[in-house]
Design an enzyme around this catalytic site. Sequence first.
Site: not given
Ligand code: NAP
Length: 326
Positions: A235, A264, A282
């Site tokens: 993000r 965005e 994006h």
């Molecule tokens: P996920 O499985 O929930 O993974 C998020 C990771 O971030 C977790 O390992 C979490 O670990 C860590 N995290 C959360 N808050 C944190 C903090 N404050 N400090 C440090 N680490 C933190 O989610 P995902 O499915 O991998 O997706 C991740 C993100 O990718 C989404 O939320 C979205 O914003 C982004 N995304 C972008 C696109 C794009 O088109 N560019 C597409 C899909 C997703 P802990 O809880 O242990 O901290």
Amino acid sequence: MTSDNSAVTILVPGKLHEHAAKRVDGAFRMVRVDRADPKFVTDDMAGSVRGIAAMTAINAAFIDALPKLEIIANFGVGYDAVDAKHAGKKGVMVTNTPDVLTEEVADTALGLLLNTVRELPRAESWLREGRWVRDGAYPLTGTTLRGRRAGIFGMGRIGLAIARRLEAFGLPVAYHNRSRVESVGYEYHPTLLGLAEAVDTLISVAPGGAATEKAVNAKVLEALGPNGVFVNIGRGSTVDEAALAKALADGTIRAAGLDVFANEPNVPQALLDAPNTSLLPHVGSASVHTREAMADLVADNLVSWFGSGRPLTPVPETAHVAAKQR
Ligand code: NAP
């Protein structure tokens, strides 16, 4: 057995993926408004809307304007634009679309990383503009993946899929999360600054929201160092974009690849002008295949909720919410 939900009203504010809208319309009574703004909520909607299907921001005021609301089915795994805490307090379920996009986004992350270090889009422009013929070979790239050490900020579903790919490319992987992932052997850093100090290639795939706001700041970029490459597929809000533009301009870091931005679709001019950025609009999950799978999961969450009272993919903030007795 599938239940008849044709009398259940689902509100779609703003744009929704066509396949999701088609499925919602086929299974429920679908109503639409231009924006998720309480001023568009009619008396009929206030009295009847039990679900929302959305790929737009849903704030507390909009949730409060719909007293019969039970579920918000968000299109996307990132749901930082939905006030899920408020929904949880009001007994409203929020669902997202995890897993079905993981591999696609990880593929895009690796493409963006390669585009950044090997300047592939610029090399293609060189060919298309006739410069190969006129000026000869494209200049050798100053950066390479060879010898790099990668760090992942956000070792969740997508982070792990990126890590697997980086391993296949021969790069050692470290990561930062708030908590260690016990199931993997990658080097863990309890702070983002510590991770940035340990690596020269930082890939952010952390969620947006208050806890990660501008986490990638001037200090983190300085720690990444003059050979540093920063890639953001998570993000835009997680980055201090002014600090990033400055770090790219004054050589604090070497290059950046960005798929996401704080405001965005507006991209800061300094990032557009920088010769050492590779920028995408994006498109992390943006294939017909994956967006359709996300659309199906939005509809399937609604069907499951109104059929069995259970969501398929609830977000943690609302995992406690139980369906109302029917
Ligand atoms: P996920 O499985 O929930 O993974 C998020 C990771 O971030 C977790 O390992 C979490 O670990 C860590 N995290 C959360 N808050 C944190 C903090 N404050 N400090 C440090 N680490 C933190 O989610 P995902 O499915 O991998 O997706 C991740 C993100 O990718 C989404 O939320 C979205 O914003 C982004 N995304 C972008 C696109 C794009 O088109 N560019 C597409 C899909 C997703 P802990 O809880 O242990 O901290």
